[in-house]
Structure formats: C-alpha cells, structure tokens
Scaffold this motif. Structure first.
Motif, PDB file in Angstrom:
ATOM      1  N   VAL A 170       6.777  -9.170  -5.212  1.00  0.00           N
ATOM      2  CA  VAL A 170       5.740  -8.791  -5.938  1.00  0.00           C
ATOM      3  C   VAL A 170       4.408  -8.835  -5.237  1.00  0.00           C
ATOM      4  CG1 VAL A 170       4.387  -9.266  -8.109  1.00  0.00           C
ATOM      5  CG2 VAL A 170       6.865  -9.578  -8.102  1.00  0.00           C
ATOM      6  N   ASP A 171       4.129  -9.886  -4.442  1.00  0.00           N
ATOM      7  CA  ASP A 171       3.043 -10.168  -3.590  1.00  0.00           C
ATOM      8  C   ASP A 171       2.982  -8.991  -2.568  1.00  0.00           C
ATOM      9  OD1 ASP A 171       2.113 -12.466  -4.858  1.00  0.00           O
ATOM     10  OD2 ASP A 171       3.686 -13.786  -3.652  1.00  0.00           O
ATOM     11  N   GLN A 172       4.142  -8.607  -1.893  1.00  0.00           N
ATOM     12  CA  GLN A 172       3.948  -7.606  -0.947  1.00  0.00           C
ATOM     13  C   GLN A 172       3.687  -6.293  -1.451  1.00  0.00           C
ATOM     14  OE1 GLN A 172       7.933  -6.123   1.064  1.00  0.00           O
ATOM     15  NE2 GLN A 172       6.935  -7.332   2.607  1.00  0.00           N
ATOM     16  N   SER A 173       4.325  -6.133  -2.471  1.00  0.00           N
ATOM     17  CA  SER A 173       3.934  -4.785  -3.213  1.00  0.00           C
ATOM     18  C   SER A 173       2.344  -4.467  -3.423  1.00  0.00           C
ATOM     19  CB  SER A 173       4.801  -4.641  -4.273  1.00  0.00           C
ATOM     20  OG  SER A 173       6.224  -4.610  -4.246  1.00  0.00           O
ATOM     21  N   GLU A 190       5.041  -6.681   8.155  1.00  0.00           N
ATOM     22  CA  GLU A 190       4.958  -8.034   8.951  1.00  0.00           C
ATOM     23  C   GLU A 190       3.698  -8.628   8.788  1.00  0.00           C
ATOM     24  OE1 GLU A 190       7.777  -7.556  12.727  1.00  0.00           O
ATOM     25  OE2 GLU A 190       6.168  -6.055  12.556  1.00  0.00           O
ATOM     26  N   PHE A 191       2.671  -7.754   8.904  1.00  0.00           N
ATOM     27  CA  PHE A 191       1.058  -8.028   8.742  1.00  0.00           C
ATOM     28  C   PHE A 191       0.793  -8.645   7.400  1.00  0.00           C
ATOM     29  CE2 PHE A 191      -3.346  -7.592   8.320  1.00  0.00           C
ATOM     30  CZ  PHE A 191      -3.950  -7.906   9.356  1.00  0.00           C
ATOM     31  N   ALA A 192       1.187  -8.048   6.471  1.00  0.00           N
ATOM     32  CA  ALA A 192       0.867  -8.681   5.172  1.00  0.00           C
ATOM     33  C   ALA A 192       1.628  -9.850   4.924  1.00  0.00           C
ATOM     34  CB  ALA A 192       1.559  -7.441   4.158  1.00  0.00           C
ATOM     35  N   TYR A 193       2.676 -10.054   5.342  1.00  0.00           N
ATOM     36  CA  TYR A 193       3.262 -11.451   5.288  1.00  0.00           C
ATOM     37  C   TYR A 193       2.654 -12.428   6.124  1.00  0.00           C
ATOM     38  CZ  TYR A 193       7.139 -15.081   5.812  1.00  0.00           C
ATOM     39  OH  TYR A 193       7.772 -16.328   5.882  1.00  0.00           O
ATOM     40  N   VAL A 194       2.492 -12.388   7.398  1.00  0.00           N
ATOM     41  CA  VAL A 194       1.958 -13.370   8.158  1.00  0.00           C
ATOM     42  C   VAL A 194       0.464 -13.761   7.743  1.00  0.00           C
ATOM     43  CG1 VAL A 194       1.243 -14.171  10.427  1.00  0.00           C
ATOM     44  CG2 VAL A 194       3.199 -12.740   9.986  1.00  0.00           C
ATOM     45  N   SER A 195      -0.429 -12.436   7.389  1.00  0.00           N
ATOM     46  CA  SER A 195      -1.745 -12.897   6.996  1.00  0.00           C
ATOM     47  C   SER A 195      -1.918 -13.397   5.628  1.00  0.00           C
ATOM     48  CB  SER A 195      -2.501 -11.395   7.010  1.00  0.00           C
ATOM     49  OG  SER A 195      -2.010 -10.834   5.799  1.00  0.00           O
ATOM     50  N   THR A 196      -0.654 -13.268   4.739  1.00  0.00           N
ATOM     51  CA  THR A 196      -0.941 -13.950   3.405  1.00  0.00           C
ATOM     52  C   THR A 196      -0.311 -15.700   3.692  1.00  0.00           C
ATOM     53  OG1 THR A 196      -0.234 -12.157   2.316  1.00  0.00           O
ATOM     54  CG2 THR A 196       0.205 -14.063   1.264  1.00  0.00           C
ATOM     55  N   LYS A 197       0.583 -15.889   4.635  1.00  0.00           N
ATOM     56  CA  LYS A 197       0.776 -17.111   4.727  1.00  0.00           C
ATOM     57  C   LYS A 197       0.094 -17.950   5.398  1.00  0.00           C
ATOM     58  CE  LYS A 197       4.556 -18.628   3.771  1.00  0.00           C
ATOM     59  NZ  LYS A 197       5.037 -19.195   2.645  1.00  0.00           N
ATOM     60  N   MET A 198      -0.864 -17.364   6.248  1.00  0.00           N
ATOM     61  CA  MET A 198      -1.837 -18.139   7.056  1.00  0.00           C
ATOM     62  C   MET A 198      -3.247 -18.261   6.278  1.00  0.00           C
ATOM     63  SD  MET A 198      -3.265 -15.091   9.692  1.00  0.00           S
ATOM     64  CE  MET A 198      -4.571 -16.024  10.218  1.00  0.00           C
ATOM     65  N   SER A 199      -3.445 -17.802   5.210  1.00  0.00           N
ATOM     66  CA  SER A 199      -4.560 -17.852   4.405  1.00  0.00           C
ATOM     67  C   SER A 199      -4.760 -18.846   3.412  1.00  0.00           C
ATOM     68  CB  SER A 199      -4.893 -16.562   3.267  1.00  0.00           C
ATOM     69  OG  SER A 199      -4.613 -15.335   4.441  1.00  0.00           O
ATOM     70  N   HIS A 200      -5.454 -19.888   3.803  1.00  0.00           N
ATOM     71  CA  HIS A 200      -5.660 -21.160   2.811  1.00  0.00           C
ATOM     72  C   HIS A 200      -6.123 -20.754   1.602  1.00  0.00           C
ATOM     73  CE1 HIS A 200      -8.172 -24.394   1.115  1.00  0.00           C
ATOM     74  NE2 HIS A 200      -7.135 -25.071   1.776  1.00  0.00           N
ATOM     75  N   LYS A 201      -5.376 -21.338   0.704  1.00  0.00           N
ATOM     76  CA  LYS A 201      -5.846 -21.334  -0.887  1.00  0.00           C
ATOM     77  C   LYS A 201      -5.711 -22.582  -1.756  1.00  0.00           C
ATOM     78  CE  LYS A 201      -3.547 -16.635  -1.021  1.00  0.00           C
ATOM     79  NZ  LYS A 201      -2.877 -15.655  -1.939  1.00  0.00           N
ATOM     80  N   LEU A 202      -6.701 -22.706  -2.723  1.00  0.00           N
ATOM     81  CA  LEU A 202      -6.908 -23.859  -3.309  1.00  0.00           C
ATOM     82  C   LEU A 202      -5.370 -24.335  -3.651  1.00  0.00           C
ATOM     83  CD1 LEU A 202      -8.801 -25.601  -4.583  1.00  0.00           C
ATOM     84  CD2 LEU A 202      -8.429 -24.546  -6.760  1.00  0.00           C
ATOM     85  N   TYR A 225      -7.087   0.896   8.054  1.00  0.00           N
ATOM     86  CA  TYR A 225      -7.312   1.369   9.263  1.00  0.00           C
ATOM     87  C   TYR A 225      -6.374   1.164  10.468  1.00  0.00           C
ATOM     88  CZ  TYR A 225      -9.866   0.847  13.673  1.00  0.00           C
ATOM     89  OH  TYR A 225     -10.509   0.854  15.024  1.00  0.00           O
ATOM     90  N   LEU A 226      -5.626   0.010  10.058  1.00  0.00           N
ATOM     91  CA  LEU A 226      -4.587  -0.404  11.096  1.00  0.00           C
ATOM     92  C   LEU A 226      -3.331   0.480  10.874  1.00  0.00           C
ATOM     93  CD1 LEU A 226      -4.869  -4.190  11.280  1.00  0.00           C
ATOM     94  CD2 LEU A 226      -5.717  -2.488  13.138  1.00  0.00           C
ATOM     95  N   PHE A 227      -2.811   0.484   9.575  1.00  0.00           N
ATOM     96  CA  PHE A 227      -1.564   1.198   9.291  1.00  0.00           C
ATOM     97  C   PHE A 227      -1.654   2.488   8.380  1.00  0.00           C
ATOM     98  CE2 PHE A 227      -1.315  -3.658   9.589  1.00  0.00           C
ATOM     99  CZ  PHE A 227      -0.419  -3.761  10.535  1.00  0.00           C
ATOM    100  N   GLY A 228      -2.741   2.900   8.402  1.00  0.00           N
ATOM    101  CA  GLY A 228      -2.755   4.275   7.323  1.00  0.00           C
ATOM    102  C   GLY A 228      -2.513   3.855   6.191  1.00  0.00           C
ATOM    103  N   LYS A 229      -3.129   4.779   5.055  1.00  0.00           N
ATOM    104  CA  LYS A 229      -2.807   4.623   3.730  1.00  0.00           C
ATOM    105  C   LYS A 229      -1.390   4.813   3.417  1.00  0.00           C
ATOM    106  CE  LYS A 229      -7.445   6.038   2.551  1.00  0.00           C
ATOM    107  NZ  LYS A 229      -8.458   6.934   1.629  1.00  0.00           N
ATOM    108  N   ASP A 230      -0.615   5.376   3.851  1.00  0.00           N
ATOM    109  CA  ASP A 230       0.788   5.296   3.721  1.00  0.00           C
ATOM    110  C   ASP A 230       1.690   4.194   4.392  1.00  0.00           C
ATOM    111  OD1 ASP A 230       0.790   6.137   6.388  1.00  0.00           O
ATOM    112  OD2 ASP A 230       2.120   8.004   6.090  1.00  0.00           O
ATOM    113  N   ARG A 231       0.908   3.321   5.098  1.00  0.00           N
ATOM    114  CA  ARG A 231       1.485   2.254   5.915  1.00  0.00           C
ATOM    115  C   ARG A 231       2.637   2.621   6.731  1.00  0.00           C
ATOM    116  NH1 ARG A 231      -2.655   0.965   3.612  1.00  0.00           N
ATOM    117  NH2 ARG A 231      -2.961  -0.415   1.992  1.00  0.00           N
TER     118      ARG A 231
END
Length: 428
Positions: free
Chosen positions: A232-235, A211-223, A247-253
């Motif tokens: 592929v992006d998620q992986s 969830e974090f990866a999806y929302v943080s990517t969608k909210m990030s402004h890009k050129l 820090y938030l989700f551990g290395k094993d997520r």
C-alpha cells in the motif's frame, strides 16, 4: 616570519604593555578597586535586567542582538524568526525540520492531506540565517489540489540551470524526498558510490522507481521510529506528485537512474546549494567575496564566544582589507566540499598529526585535497590559517579547530542524515 605571526606578536606586545600598566594602577588604588567592584556589580545587574535594550559590541566588531529587520522577497524577517529557524535546523529531528520549513499541503480527491516542500523550502531548511526562503512554521501551509498544482507558480532559484527548478517543474518534494536529498548533500564525495549501492538492491548497476521508493522510505526518520513499508505504501509513493520521482524516473516510473546519473545528481545539487550560499555574500555578483566575508561564513553559527570571533576576524581584516585579493567562487566551492565532508576531514587531520604537534599549511592543503578531490588554493588555505591560528605559530591543532571545521555541518542538519560506515571498531 609569516604575516599572521608578525601580526600576532605585535598584538601580544601591546597586550603585555597594557597589562603592566593596569597592574601599576591596581597597586596604587586597591581600596578604590573594592568600591569599584561593588559599583560594577550593581551596574552589571541593571544591565543584565535590561539586556534586550543593548547592542553587544565585541572589539569594534558588531555582534548585534537587537530586533533588526531584513528584507527577503519583499517580506520582513525578524531576528527572532531567523534565530528560531536556526534552532529548528540544528536541534530538531528531520521530520520536525521538514514540517517547519514545508509551506504546501497536497489535498487529494478523498480529502487526505500530505505536507510537501517547494524546492526553495528545501534550500531554506538547510541554510543557516536563510533570507531567500525562511521557514513558514509547522502547521502553516497553503493547501493545493492536483488541478491547482499544474498552474502553481513556485519561487524559483536564481541559479542558471538549477536542478531545484527542474524538480519544481515536475512537482513537489515529499518527506522521503527531503531525507534523500539531505543525505545526498551530507555524503562525502568519495562515498557516493556506497550510497548508490544501498539503493541498487538488485545489483544491476541501476536504480528503478520501486527500489528508490523502498530505500528512501526506510531511511526516513519518523515519530516513533523509521518508515514502515507495505504494498500500500509503495503504491501511494509511486502515484504521488513527487517532483523528484517525476524528474528521476518519469511520470510513468519507467526510467532508471545509473551510477553516473547518481553521481551527477549529487554534483548538480551541491553546485547549486554552494552557489546560492556564495551569492548571499557576493552582493555585487563579481564572482569573488572578501576574505573577511569568507571567514564570517566559516564562523556563522559556531559556538565561539563573540569576543573571540571578533579577535579572529580582526586578524584577517588586518592582513587583507576589504579591497584585497578575495576568495573566488571555485575556491569557496572547494572549501565548502571540505567542510561538508565532516568526519573525513577530522580523520585526515588525525592521520597527519599522530605526534599531536599540529599541522602546517601544506599538510592542511594535502588533507583538504584528499577530502574534496580538488586542490585547495594556497591563498584560501592561508586565510583559514590566519583565522584559526590563535597562537601565531604557523600550525593548527585538531583540538582547537573543531568548533569551526568539524561542527560546521551541525547547523545545517548534515550530521543527522549522513552515511555511516562501520568496519570492525572503525566507524565513519
């Protein structure tokens, strides 16, 4: 009569006598004035052509524009570099700000490079006139591999229990992480639960790594727009060396972030950023700064002319000399939270001043308490009033404080990533 009103009336009386005296001199020497004007114009042109050689003085307060040098981490940071960094923060898009202040580039086994920030790169990207960690410049990166990352020694925050250091222990800050942290800092405390709800896509009161990866990517402004998102992006994101994700989700997520944990993340991040800014003025580590330094913090990077700034600071220095009571860290923190709330402060002042007669000291304290969820000390409120009350009438008007209070967020880039709420025609 309040202290600042007395100072104001005394200054106005001196100004009136000076003006009358000049008028008498002008009447007796009009021809000399014409000649003087011509000479002054010629001199003015010469001074303008050589302005880089001069210091700008404003009523005894130095507003120096020379190429002075300051020491930061043993390296020289020029005035020009500080000015350039300030312009990048305020006027460029988030992706350009990130590229300018990021100092590292991860190189994977296939040779693909990913620009990353250290924790103190992040602090430098949101702090005007930052001397702790100035921008490296876009394209100037230290390349590191996965193996080298394990032994990389990053610059550390001096704050005890630093959350930035904890993130640094777990890896680096990606562009999506940067956008998230900036949004978290610029979101008013009262809306932090709304921000949590945006990440909690499933509504189960916790945020997982996907969830974090999806929302943080969608909210990030890009050129060219905002982030796309595929499997592929998620992986790639979940497998990255993101210190924030680790820090938030551990290395094993496998970990999740609760609502209370989300609130604590914002609190800890704000506390550290505020402490670092406070330390810039508290050189003696006494736990308090002078009223003058507090006002310089408020006026830093505002679009108020230097002469007007000097007058405002002189009012404060007249009432509170350098050895006065001072502003403690808790008071500094409370007002920082008021300023960081931006639109909330503006809405509160409009609500209390529908008659357009301005707000008094107690009304201003009331608005500040609504916004920061903490009571503003009477002393801090009085210092702000002395600084902003040009008319000496004991009231401040929303139209006259915008350059200081409402625009404070812009040099830090807070206005680019804050949460926006719209209800009908009301937009926050």
């Amino acid at each position: 009569m309040s202290r600042w009103q007395a100072v104001f009336k005394h200054g106005r009386a001196l100004s009136t006598r000076s003006t009358n005296k000049r008028a008498e001199q002008d009447n007796s020497g009009s021809m000399g004035a014409v000649v003087g004007c011509v000479s002054a114009a010629a001199l003015g042109y010469k001074l303008y052509s050589e302005k880089e050689k001069y210091l700008v003085q404003a009523k005894g307060a130095e507003v120096t524009q020379e190429k002075y040098l300051v020491q930061a981490k043993g390296a020289e940071v020029t005035y020009e570099q500080k000015s350039f960094d300030n312009r990048i923060r305020q006027y460029n898009t988030p992706d350009m700000v990130f590229n300018h202040f990021a100092s590292l580039q991860m190189v994977d086994k296939t040779g693909i490079k990913t620009t990353m920030m250290s924790p103190l790169d992040f602090f430098g990207s949101i702090t005007p006139d930052c001397l702790i960690h100035p921008g490296a410049g876009s394209g100037v990166y230290e390349e590191i591999s996965d193996e080298k990352l394990k032994t990389l020694r990053l610059d550390k925050s001096p704050v005890e229990g630093s959350i930035l250091n904890e993130i640094g222990k777990n890896g680096l800050i990606s562009y999506a992480d940067y956008c998230f942290l900036l949004s978290l800092l610029s979101t008013p405390i009262r809306f932090v639960d709304t921000a949590f709800n945006l990440f909690d896509l499933t509504g189960d009161e916790k945020i997982n790594a996907k969830e974090f990866a999806y929302v943080s990517t969608k909210m990030s402004h890009k050129l060219g727009g905002f982030g796309t998102y595929t499997d592929v992006d998620q992986s790639a994101i979940l497998a990255s060396n993101s210190g924030l994700l680790n820090y938030l989700f551990g290395k094993d997520r496998s970990k999740c972030l609760s609502r209370e944990g989300f609130r604590m993340l914002q609190k800890d991040l704000l506390d550290e950023i505020i402490q670092l800014e406070f330390n810039e003025y508290d050189k003696e580590k006494s736990g308090s700064i002078s009223e003058g330094d507090f006002c310089r913090f408020l006026l830093n990077k505002t679009k108020i002319p230097p002469g007007q700034k000097a007058k405002m600071l002189k009012r404060v220095d007249t009432i509170w000399p350098k050895k006065a009571r001072g502003i403690s860290f808790p008071s500094f923190k409370n007002f920082f939270l008021v300023l960081a709330s931006g639109t909330e402060l503006q809405r509160g002042l409009f609500f209390l001043d529908v008659e357009n007669i301005g707000v008094d000291l107690e009304e201003f304290r009331k608005v500040a308490s609504w916004v920061s969820h903490n009571e503003l000390s009477p002393h801090t409120a009085e210092v702000v009033f002395v600084l902003l009350d040009d008319a000496g009438e004991g009231r401040i008007h929303k139209e006259s404080v915008g350059l200081v209070l409402f625009d404070w967020r812009k040099p830090r880039g807070y206005d680019k990533s804050s949460i926006h709420v719209q209800l009908g025609q009301l937009e926050i």
